[in-house]
Scaffold this active site. Sequence first.
Site, PDB file in Angstrom:
ATOM      1  N   LEU A  24       0.828  -1.200   0.000  1.00 49.70           N
ATOM      2  CA  LEU A  24       0.000   0.000   0.000  1.00 49.70           C
ATOM      3  C   LEU A  24       0.866   1.255   0.000  1.00 49.70           C
ATOM      4  O   LEU A  24       1.960   1.265   0.558  1.00 49.70           O
ATOM      5  CB  LEU A  24      -0.898   0.010   1.240  1.00 49.70           C
ATOM      6  CG  LEU A  24      -1.923  -1.122   1.356  1.00 49.70           C
ATOM      7  CD1 LEU A  24      -2.566  -1.089   2.735  1.00 49.70           C
ATOM      8  CD2 LEU A  24      -2.964  -1.013   0.258  1.00 49.70           C
ATOM      9  N   ASP A  66       2.424  -5.962   2.889  1.00 50.34           N
ATOM     10  CA  ASP A  66       2.839  -4.974   3.887  1.00 50.34           C
ATOM     11  C   ASP A  66       3.249  -5.595   5.215  1.00 50.34           C
ATOM     12  O   ASP A  66       3.451  -4.869   6.197  1.00 50.34           O
ATOM     13  CB  ASP A  66       1.701  -3.979   4.124  1.00 50.34           C
ATOM     14  CG  ASP A  66       1.393  -3.164   2.876  1.00 50.34           C
ATOM     15  OD1 ASP A  66       2.207  -2.293   2.537  1.00 50.34           O
ATOM     16  OD2 ASP A  66       0.353  -3.417   2.245  1.00 50.34           O
ATOM     17  N   GLU A  71       4.745  -3.431  13.253  1.00 48.85           N
ATOM     18  CA  GLU A  71       4.268  -2.619  14.374  1.00 48.85           C
ATOM     19  C   GLU A  71       2.759  -2.392  14.337  1.00 48.85           C
ATOM     20  O   GLU A  71       2.120  -2.270  15.385  1.00 48.85           O
ATOM     21  CB  GLU A  71       4.980  -1.265  14.390  1.00 48.85           C
ATOM     22  CG  GLU A  71       4.568  -0.396  15.574  1.00 48.85           C
ATOM     23  CD  GLU A  71       5.214   0.968  15.547  1.00 48.85           C
ATOM     24  OE1 GLU A  71       5.809   1.347  16.561  1.00 48.85           O
ATOM     25  OE2 GLU A  71       5.110   1.663  14.521  1.00 48.85           O
ATOM     26  N   ASP A  72       2.180  -2.366  13.146  1.00 49.17           N
ATOM     27  CA  ASP A  72       0.749  -2.086  13.041  1.00 49.17           C
ATOM     28  C   ASP A  72      -0.125  -3.209  13.561  1.00 49.17           C
ATOM     29  O   ASP A  72      -1.312  -3.008  13.805  1.00 49.17           O
ATOM     30  CB  ASP A  72       0.381  -1.774  11.590  1.00 49.17           C
ATOM     31  CG  ASP A  72       0.950  -0.449  11.125  1.00 49.17           C
ATOM     32  OD1 ASP A  72       1.014   0.485  11.939  1.00 49.17           O
ATOM     33  OD2 ASP A  72       1.347  -0.350   9.948  1.00 49.17           O
ATOM     34  N   ARG A  91      -4.717  -5.816   5.150  1.00 52.18           N
ATOM     35  CA  ARG A  91      -3.744  -6.143   6.192  1.00 52.18           C
ATOM     36  C   ARG A  91      -4.362  -6.925   7.365  1.00 52.18           C
ATOM     37  O   ARG A  91      -3.648  -7.292   8.301  1.00 52.18           O
ATOM     38  CB  ARG A  91      -3.091  -4.862   6.717  1.00 52.18           C
ATOM     39  CG  ARG A  91      -2.378  -4.063   5.637  1.00 52.18           C
ATOM     40  CD  ARG A  91      -1.438  -3.033   6.224  1.00 52.18           C
ATOM     41  NE  ARG A  91      -0.367  -3.675   6.962  1.00 52.18           N
ATOM     42  CZ  ARG A  91       0.501  -3.043   7.741  1.00 52.18           C
ATOM     43  NH1 ARG A  91       0.409  -1.728   7.869  1.00 52.18           N
ATOM     44  NH2 ARG A  91       1.451  -3.682   8.376  1.00 52.18           N
ATOM     45  N   ARG A 137      -6.526   5.189   9.638  1.00 55.49           N
ATOM     46  CA  ARG A 137      -6.409   3.772   9.982  1.00 55.49           C
ATOM     47  C   ARG A 137      -6.902   3.442  11.396  1.00 55.49           C
ATOM     48  O   ARG A 137      -7.017   2.269  11.749  1.00 55.49           O
ATOM     49  CB  ARG A 137      -4.943   3.332   9.842  1.00 55.49           C
ATOM     50  CG  ARG A 137      -4.349   3.511   8.444  1.00 55.49           C
ATOM     51  CD  ARG A 137      -4.889   2.486   7.469  1.00 55.49           C
ATOM     52  NE  ARG A 137      -4.261   2.612   6.156  1.00 55.49           N
ATOM     53  CZ  ARG A 137      -3.117   2.048   5.811  1.00 55.49           C
ATOM     54  NH1 ARG A 137      -2.449   1.337   6.696  1.00 55.49           N
ATOM     55  NH2 ARG A 137      -2.638   2.202   4.597  1.00 55.49           N
ATOM     56  N   HIS A 168      -0.011   7.877   9.838  1.00 56.65           N
ATOM     57  CA  HIS A 168      -0.090   7.448  11.229  1.00 56.65           C
ATOM     58  C   HIS A 168       0.424   8.545  12.159  1.00 56.65           C
ATOM     59  O   HIS A 168       1.254   9.365  11.759  1.00 56.65           O
ATOM     60  CB  HIS A 168       0.768   6.194  11.471  1.00 56.65           C
ATOM     61  CG  HIS A 168       0.175   4.924  10.958  1.00 56.65           C
ATOM     62  ND1 HIS A 168       0.886   4.033  10.173  1.00 56.65           N
ATOM     63  CD2 HIS A 168      -1.046   4.366  11.121  1.00 56.65           C
ATOM     64  CE1 HIS A 168       0.126   2.992   9.886  1.00 56.65           C
ATOM     65  NE2 HIS A 168      -1.054   3.170  10.454  1.00 56.65           N
ATOM     66  N   CYS A 255       7.918   1.224  12.166  1.00 50.54           N
ATOM     67  CA  CYS A 255       7.034   0.238  11.546  1.00 50.54           C
ATOM     68  C   CYS A 255       7.643  -1.159  11.502  1.00 50.54           C
ATOM     69  O   CYS A 255       6.927  -2.155  11.448  1.00 50.54           O
ATOM     70  CB  CYS A 255       6.695   0.660  10.116  1.00 50.54           C
ATOM     71  SG  CYS A 255       6.150   2.342   9.906  1.00 50.54           S
TER      72      CYS A 255
END
Length: 260
Positions: A24, A66, A71-72, A91, A137, A168, A255
Site C-alpha cells: 500500500l 505490507d 508494528e501495526d 492487512r 487507519r 499514522h 514500523c
Amino acid sequence: MSDPSFEFTRAITRRPASSIVDGLRATDTGTPDLDQMLADHAHYVATLKETGAEVIELPPLDAYPDAVFVEDTALCLPRGAVLMRPGASSRMGEVAEMEPALRAAYDDVRKISGPGHIEGGDILVTGREVLVGRSDRTDAAGVAELVEIMTEWGHKLREVFTPPGVLHFKTDCSLLDAETILSTQRLDASGCFDGYRVLHVAEGEEAAANSIRFNRFVLCPAGFPRTAGMLSDAGYDVVEINNSECAKLDGGMSCLSLRF
C-alpha cells in the site's frame, strides 16, 4: 545516553517478501527495490542485535505485501500484548500471522475485536501515558476498545488527532526518552505534547520524525543530516539506516519492529 525506560530485551521483525512491490502507498513514488530493502532490513536487525537484544525474525509472507511493517499488528507492553485490528482491509490477515509469536512471548494477549479499527503506528507509549492518534487507519471505536484494556492494565490513554494527510500518528513523532519527544512542528503545534520536552526535526526533514529509541541507540532514517546532527548534539547515539524503499510504502523505523 542511557535510559532504563528503553532497556528492551526483545524485538519482533519480519523479513520483506517479494510481494512488497504490491504494498500500500498513499502516493506512487516508484516501485520498491526488494534487494535494497532486504539489505536495509538486515542493517536494521543487526543494529537491534548490537544492543544485546534478542530479535525474533519471522519469515516473509507473500500473501501480505505490507507484513514487514509488523508494528501495526500489535501493541506490546510490560504486562501483555494487544492484537490490533488494521484499518486497511488487505492487512487484516497479518494479525493472525503475528499472534503465535506474541503468545509465545506473553502470558496475557488480548485482541481488538471490532467493529472499530486501530493500528500500532498510531500509538505512542510515553513514561506517563499512552497517546493514540485518530487517523485514516484508527477510528473512535478502535480507540474505545483499547481504552478498556489499558484501564484494566493501569495505563492512562489519551486520544489525540493525526494531521490531515499524515498516515499514522508516529509518522510525525517518536519517543526519545520517557519525557522527550521528537516531532514535526505541524504535529507539535496541535498541543498534543504539552508538558513534554519536544525536539523538532529540521524543516524539510519531516520524515526523520519516524525514528525509534532502542536501548542505547536512536535509529533514524538516513538522508536527514540536520536532524541527525541535532540529536547527536543532544547526546543521543544515532544510527542512520537507509529507508528509501520503505518510504515508498509510507513506512519508517518504528514500523519495522515490535519492541518489548
